[in-house]
Scaffold this active site. Structure first.
Site, PDB file in Angstrom:
ATOM      1  N   ASP A  92      20.631  32.624  33.119  1.00  0.00           N
ATOM      2  CA  ASP A  92      21.537  33.544  32.449  1.00  0.00           C
ATOM      3  C   ASP A  92      21.457  34.864  33.233  1.00  0.00           C
ATOM      4  O   ASP A  92      20.526  35.054  34.028  1.00  0.00           O
ATOM      5  CB  ASP A  92      21.033  33.714  31.005  1.00  0.00           C
ATOM      6  CG  ASP A  92      21.757  34.803  30.264  1.00  0.00           C
ATOM      7  OD1 ASP A  92      22.988  34.757  30.226  1.00  0.00           O
ATOM      8  OD2 ASP A  92      21.088  35.704  29.731  1.00  0.00           O
ATOM      9  N   LEU A  93      22.403  35.748  33.049  1.00  0.00           N
ATOM     10  CA  LEU A  93      22.384  37.002  33.824  1.00  0.00           C
ATOM     11  C   LEU A  93      21.860  38.188  33.003  1.00  0.00           C
ATOM     12  O   LEU A  93      20.748  38.676  33.232  1.00  0.00           O
ATOM     13  CB  LEU A  93      23.797  37.311  34.342  1.00  0.00           C
ATOM     14  CG  LEU A  93      23.908  38.612  35.127  1.00  0.00           C
ATOM     15  CD1 LEU A  93      23.204  38.522  36.475  1.00  0.00           C
ATOM     16  CD2 LEU A  93      25.374  38.981  35.348  1.00  0.00           C
ATOM     17  N   ASP A  94      22.691  38.606  32.031  1.00  0.00           N
ATOM     18  CA  ASP A  94      22.348  39.800  31.254  1.00  0.00           C
ATOM     19  C   ASP A  94      21.074  39.575  30.457  1.00  0.00           C
ATOM     20  O   ASP A  94      21.008  38.667  29.637  1.00  0.00           O
ATOM     21  CB  ASP A  94      23.481  40.141  30.267  1.00  0.00           C
ATOM     22  CG  ASP A  94      24.761  40.548  30.978  1.00  0.00           C
ATOM     23  OD1 ASP A  94      24.677  41.280  31.960  1.00  0.00           O
ATOM     24  OD2 ASP A  94      25.843  40.124  30.537  1.00  0.00           O
ATOM     25  N   THR A 140      21.110  44.458  31.862  1.00  0.00           N
ATOM     26  CA  THR A 140      22.422  44.964  31.459  1.00  0.00           C
ATOM     27  C   THR A 140      22.627  44.848  29.948  1.00  0.00           C
ATOM     28  O   THR A 140      23.570  45.426  29.421  1.00  0.00           O
ATOM     29  CB  THR A 140      23.540  44.178  32.183  1.00  0.00           C
ATOM     30  OG1 THR A 140      23.107  42.831  32.273  1.00  0.00           O
ATOM     31  CG2 THR A 140      23.800  44.737  33.558  1.00  0.00           C
ATOM     32  N   LYS A 177      24.108  39.214  21.901  1.00  0.00           N
ATOM     33  CA  LYS A 177      23.618  38.803  23.223  1.00  0.00           C
ATOM     34  C   LYS A 177      24.088  37.388  23.552  1.00  0.00           C
ATOM     35  O   LYS A 177      23.974  36.482  22.723  1.00  0.00           O
ATOM     36  CB  LYS A 177      22.085  38.869  23.272  1.00  0.00           C
ATOM     37  CG  LYS A 177      21.567  40.295  23.280  1.00  0.00           C
ATOM     38  CD  LYS A 177      20.071  40.320  23.507  1.00  0.00           C
ATOM     39  CE  LYS A 177      19.558  41.746  23.490  1.00  0.00           C
ATOM     40  NZ  LYS A 177      18.092  41.790  23.548  1.00  0.00           N
ATOM     41  N   ARG A 232      32.912  38.446  24.985  1.00  0.00           N
ATOM     42  CA  ARG A 232      33.430  39.773  24.613  1.00  0.00           C
ATOM     43  C   ARG A 232      34.287  39.694  23.345  1.00  0.00           C
ATOM     44  O   ARG A 232      34.137  40.495  22.427  1.00  0.00           O
ATOM     45  CB  ARG A 232      34.254  40.324  25.781  1.00  0.00           C
ATOM     46  CG  ARG A 232      34.325  41.825  25.811  1.00  0.00           C
ATOM     47  CD  ARG A 232      35.154  42.306  26.988  1.00  0.00           C
ATOM     48  NE  ARG A 232      34.651  41.839  28.271  1.00  0.00           N
ATOM     49  CZ  ARG A 232      35.346  41.869  29.410  1.00  0.00           C
ATOM     50  NH1 ARG A 232      36.567  42.357  29.418  1.00  0.00           N
ATOM     51  NH2 ARG A 232      34.823  41.407  30.531  1.00  0.00           N
ATOM     52  N   SER A 270      26.324  32.326  33.013  1.00  0.00           N
ATOM     53  CA  SER A 270      26.462  33.560  32.223  1.00  0.00           C
ATOM     54  C   SER A 270      27.778  33.593  31.463  1.00  0.00           C
ATOM     55  O   SER A 270      28.786  33.064  31.926  1.00  0.00           O
ATOM     56  CB  SER A 270      26.401  34.763  33.182  1.00  0.00           C
ATOM     57  OG  SER A 270      26.840  35.930  32.542  1.00  0.00           O
ATOM     58  N   ALA A 271      27.768  34.242  30.304  1.00  0.00           N
ATOM     59  CA  ALA A 271      28.987  34.413  29.520  1.00  0.00           C
ATOM     60  C   ALA A 271      29.839  35.559  30.052  1.00  0.00           C
ATOM     61  O   ALA A 271      30.999  35.708  29.682  1.00  0.00           O
ATOM     62  CB  ALA A 271      28.615  34.700  28.068  1.00  0.00           C
ATOM     63  N   LYS A 311      28.922  30.462  24.600  1.00  0.00           N
ATOM     64  CA  LYS A 311      27.631  30.096  24.009  1.00  0.00           C
ATOM     65  C   LYS A 311      27.703  30.448  22.521  1.00  0.00           C
ATOM     66  O   LYS A 311      28.296  31.472  22.197  1.00  0.00           O
ATOM     67  CB  LYS A 311      26.492  30.906  24.655  1.00  0.00           C
ATOM     68  CG  LYS A 311      26.344  30.707  26.159  1.00  0.00           C
ATOM     69  CD  LYS A 311      25.392  31.761  26.742  1.00  0.00           C
ATOM     70  CE  LYS A 311      25.336  31.675  28.257  1.00  0.00           C
ATOM     71  NZ  LYS A 311      24.534  32.732  28.878  1.00  0.00           N
ATOM     72  N   GLU A 340      16.932  31.921  29.463  1.00  0.00           N
ATOM     73  CA  GLU A 340      17.839  32.624  28.548  1.00  0.00           C
ATOM     74  C   GLU A 340      17.133  33.711  27.736  1.00  0.00           C
ATOM     75  O   GLU A 340      15.991  33.524  27.340  1.00  0.00           O
ATOM     76  CB  GLU A 340      18.413  31.628  27.532  1.00  0.00           C
ATOM     77  CG  GLU A 340      19.847  31.256  27.722  1.00  0.00           C
ATOM     78  CD  GLU A 340      20.847  32.386  27.568  1.00  0.00           C
ATOM     79  OE1 GLU A 340      20.509  33.440  27.007  1.00  0.00           O
ATOM     80  OE2 GLU A 340      21.981  32.225  28.022  1.00  0.00           O
ATOM     81  N   ASP A 341      17.851  34.803  27.473  1.00  0.00           N
ATOM     82  CA  ASP A 341      17.280  35.857  26.625  1.00  0.00           C
ATOM     83  C   ASP A 341      17.944  35.911  25.252  1.00  0.00           C
ATOM     84  O   ASP A 341      17.579  36.748  24.434  1.00  0.00           O
ATOM     85  CB  ASP A 341      17.435  37.240  27.283  1.00  0.00           C
ATOM     86  CG  ASP A 341      18.879  37.721  27.249  1.00  0.00           C
ATOM     87  OD1 ASP A 341      19.772  36.907  27.600  1.00  0.00           O
ATOM     88  OD2 ASP A 341      19.120  38.863  26.857  1.00  0.00           O
TER      89      ASP A 341
HETATM   90  P1  B16 Z   1      31.432  40.643  29.575  1.00  0.00           P
HETATM   91  P2  B16 Z   1      24.944  36.642  29.610  1.00  0.00           P
HETATM   92  C1  B16 Z   1      26.727  38.010  28.143  1.00  0.00           C
HETATM   93  O1  B16 Z   1      26.102  37.748  29.368  1.00  0.00           O
HETATM   94  C2  B16 Z   1      26.071  39.154  27.403  1.00  0.00           C
HETATM   95  O2  B16 Z   1      24.776  38.788  26.979  1.00  0.00           O
HETATM   96  C3  B16 Z   1      26.905  39.509  26.201  1.00  0.00           C
HETATM   97  O3  B16 Z   1      26.299  40.596  25.517  1.00  0.00           O
HETATM   98  C4  B16 Z   1      28.326  39.850  26.651  1.00  0.00           C
HETATM   99  O4  B16 Z   1      29.149  40.149  25.546  1.00  0.00           O
HETATM  100  C5  B16 Z   1      28.892  38.661  27.421  1.00  0.00           C
HETATM  101  O5  B16 Z   1      28.052  38.363  28.515  1.00  0.00           O
HETATM  102  C6  B16 Z   1      30.283  38.934  27.926  1.00  0.00           C
HETATM  103  O6  B16 Z   1      30.191  39.904  28.924  1.00  0.00           O
HETATM  104  O7  B16 Z   1      32.000  41.561  28.561  1.00  0.00           O
HETATM  105  O8  B16 Z   1      30.809  41.338  30.765  1.00  0.00           O
HETATM  106  O9  B16 Z   1      32.419  39.566  30.001  1.00  0.00           O
HETATM  107  O10 B16 Z   1      23.768  37.116  28.825  1.00  0.00           O
HETATM  108  O11 B16 Z   1      25.513  35.310  29.177  1.00  0.00           O
HETATM  109  O12 B16 Z   1      24.727  36.743  31.113  1.00  0.00           O
HETATM  110 MG    MG Z   2      21.711  37.078  28.370  1.00  0.00          MG
END
Ligand code: B16
Ligand code: MG
Length: 219
Positions: free
Chosen positions: A9-11, A17, A45, A49, A114-115, A145, A169-170
């Site tokens: 996962d990224l964030d 982030t 998390k 979006r 990542s999402a 997710k 994953e976090d």
């Molecule tokens: P964006 P991950 C997710 O990334 C975030 O955890 C989540 O808080 C965010 O809303 C989602 O990405 C969408 O991100 O607005 O940049 O498209 O944790 O799956 O890497």
């Molecule tokens: Mg994450």
């Protein structure tokens, strides 16, 4: 040689982030008279979006038009992009690079799962793009997710079966997605919050080379 698919996962796993998402969402929510806590933020998390804004509006019992919804999404992302614009390699979380390099040395396939629709920009900013064999992010999937789609796509990109993959994953939603994909889930962060993960680590500093070796050789 044994090979597993390693999906990150990224964030909140590779870079911190998650704090910028929180700041941007809270500012936006406060602007429309809604407040939420860090505990509630756990539910945002890993969540897309669109779904995040739906949840925030739900917490505030607020209904808005489709046009307003789209405007708020753009506003949040513009604000978030301002935060990530300042990012550099110093924002890579501790020992992430060590683990990635170890996996590369051991010829293990690595994908992002990542999402976020901003994932590629962030990986470029922190100069980690080249460490990944595949990238699957919010632009590539239609189900967010806890749906397992993002991780199943990542496994496919690596030419690995789901049960040969390991997910870092976090988020609660992400751990659930990994479990639903029939992958090994490794929670990075608070073990109480991520109690459904197969293994828990506070961060990558706690993860030994020996543990990674065990994952690679797991039958
Ligand atoms: P964006 P991950 C997710 O990334 C975030 O955890 C989540 O808080 C965010 O809303 C989602 O990405 C969408 O991100 O607005 O940049 O498209 O944790 O799956 O890497
Ligand atoms: Mg994450």
């Amino acid at each position: 040689m044994n090979r597993k698919g390693f999906i990150f996962d990224l964030d909140g796993v590779i870079v911190d982030t998650a704090k910028y998402h929180f700041l941007a969402w809270r500012k936006l929510a406060n602007g429309i008279g809604i407040d939420f806590t860090e505990v509630q933020n756990e539910q945002l998390k890993g969540v897309s979006r669109v779904r995040s804004l739906e949840k925030i509006l739900g917490w505030g019992n607020k209904t808005i038009s489709g046009k307003q919804f789209a405007e708020l999404m753009t506003k949040k992302n513009d604000d978030y992009l301002r935060y990530i614009d300042q990012m550099g390699q110093d924002e890579i979380l501790p020992d992430v690079s060590r683990v990635l390099d170890l996996l590369i040395t051991k010829n293990q396939p690595i994908s992002l799962g990542s999402a976020s629709k901003n994932a590629r920009i962030i990986l470029e900013k922190v100069a980690l793009r080249d460490k990944f064999d595949a990238i699957v992010d919010g632009n590539d999937v239609s189900n967010a997710k806890p749906d397992p789609e993002v991780f199943l796509r990542a496994a496919e990109s690596l030419h690995m079966k789901p049960n040969e993959c390991i997910v870092f994953e976090d988020s609660v939603a992400g751990v659930e997605a990994a479990n639903r994909a029939n992958m090994i889930s490794i929670g990075i962060g608070d073990a109480v919050v991520l109690s459904h993960a197969d293994y828990n680590f506070k961060d990558f500093k706690e993860m030994s080379a020996q543990f990674i070796e065990q994952l690679i050789n797991k039958k």
